[in-house]
Design an enzyme around this catalytic site. Sequence first.
Site, PDB file in Angstrom:
ATOM      1  N   HIS A 275      68.971  34.897  47.694  1.00  0.00           N
ATOM      2  CA  HIS A 275      68.711  34.539  46.303  1.00  0.00           C
ATOM      3  C   HIS A 275      68.419  33.041  46.185  1.00  0.00           C
ATOM      4  O   HIS A 275      67.438  32.635  45.555  1.00  0.00           O
ATOM      5  CB  HIS A 275      69.926  34.920  45.446  1.00  0.00           C
ATOM      6  CG  HIS A 275      69.774  34.609  44.004  1.00  0.00           C
ATOM      7  ND1 HIS A 275      69.446  35.556  43.070  1.00  0.00           N
ATOM      8  CD2 HIS A 275      69.910  33.449  43.317  1.00  0.00           C
ATOM      9  CE1 HIS A 275      69.387  35.004  41.876  1.00  0.00           C
ATOM     10  NE2 HIS A 275      69.665  33.712  42.006  1.00  0.00           N
ATOM     11  N   GLU A 276      69.271  32.231  46.810  1.00  0.00           N
ATOM     12  CA  GLU A 276      69.095  30.775  46.716  1.00  0.00           C
ATOM     13  C   GLU A 276      67.856  30.316  47.477  1.00  0.00           C
ATOM     14  O   GLU A 276      67.182  29.367  47.065  1.00  0.00           O
ATOM     15  CB  GLU A 276      70.347  30.054  47.212  1.00  0.00           C
ATOM     16  CG  GLU A 276      71.607  30.356  46.424  1.00  0.00           C
ATOM     17  CD  GLU A 276      71.463  30.191  44.924  1.00  0.00           C
ATOM     18  OE1 GLU A 276      70.749  29.257  44.474  1.00  0.00           O
ATOM     19  OE2 GLU A 276      72.051  30.986  44.175  1.00  0.00           O
TER      20      GLU A 276
ATOM     21  N   HIS B 110      64.821  30.533  45.262  1.00  0.00           N
ATOM     22  CA  HIS B 110      64.680  29.339  44.434  1.00  0.00           C
ATOM     23  C   HIS B 110      64.085  28.200  45.265  1.00  0.00           C
ATOM     24  O   HIS B 110      63.170  27.496  44.821  1.00  0.00           O
ATOM     25  CB  HIS B 110      66.037  28.885  43.891  1.00  0.00           C
ATOM     26  CG  HIS B 110      66.634  29.776  42.857  1.00  0.00           C
ATOM     27  ND1 HIS B 110      66.049  30.028  41.642  1.00  0.00           N
ATOM     28  CD2 HIS B 110      67.808  30.464  42.854  1.00  0.00           C
ATOM     29  CE1 HIS B 110      66.816  30.829  40.933  1.00  0.00           C
ATOM     30  NE2 HIS B 110      67.889  31.114  41.652  1.00  0.00           N
TER      31      HIS B 110
END
Length: 157
Positions: free
Chosen positions: A67-68, A71
């Site tokens: 998820h990170e 980003h």
Amino acid sequence: MTNDELQILVEKISNQSFHKPFLHKAYFNPRLRTTGGRYMLGSHNIDINRKYLDEHGMDELIGIIKHELCHYHLHIEGKGYKHGDEDFKRLLNEVGGPRHCSTLTSVNNKKRFLIYVCSKCGMDFKRKRKINTRKYVCGRCKGKLKLVKEVIMRGDK
């Protein structure tokens, strides 16, 4: 798991899932409370909450890292890196990352209450926040309030 091992894991996941290198730092941040991880826009570093590894295991940690990294890679490429952006949703779906992480049972199930008692009529008041006993008085008899005790209860009871 140490910060060095986490760094190696993040670099490995970045190369395998995104086919791009992770060139910044990843580390455990003990101050994170309500989130699994955080991508820092200014430094491009990734903070991870160790409690998710302890409570939910390696699969949850890998999901948070993916998820990170979504980003991270989208921001570096100048694409839409925010949760609502289509680029982010598409990339997250491609790599199999979770939109949200699981809840932490150790953090979310504690509830704190403060018990105040009127010194005149004896009525007790249960409050979540501290109140100024010099400013506020009993609503029934206008007597002075006194903090009796602080109670911490588990939320599942």
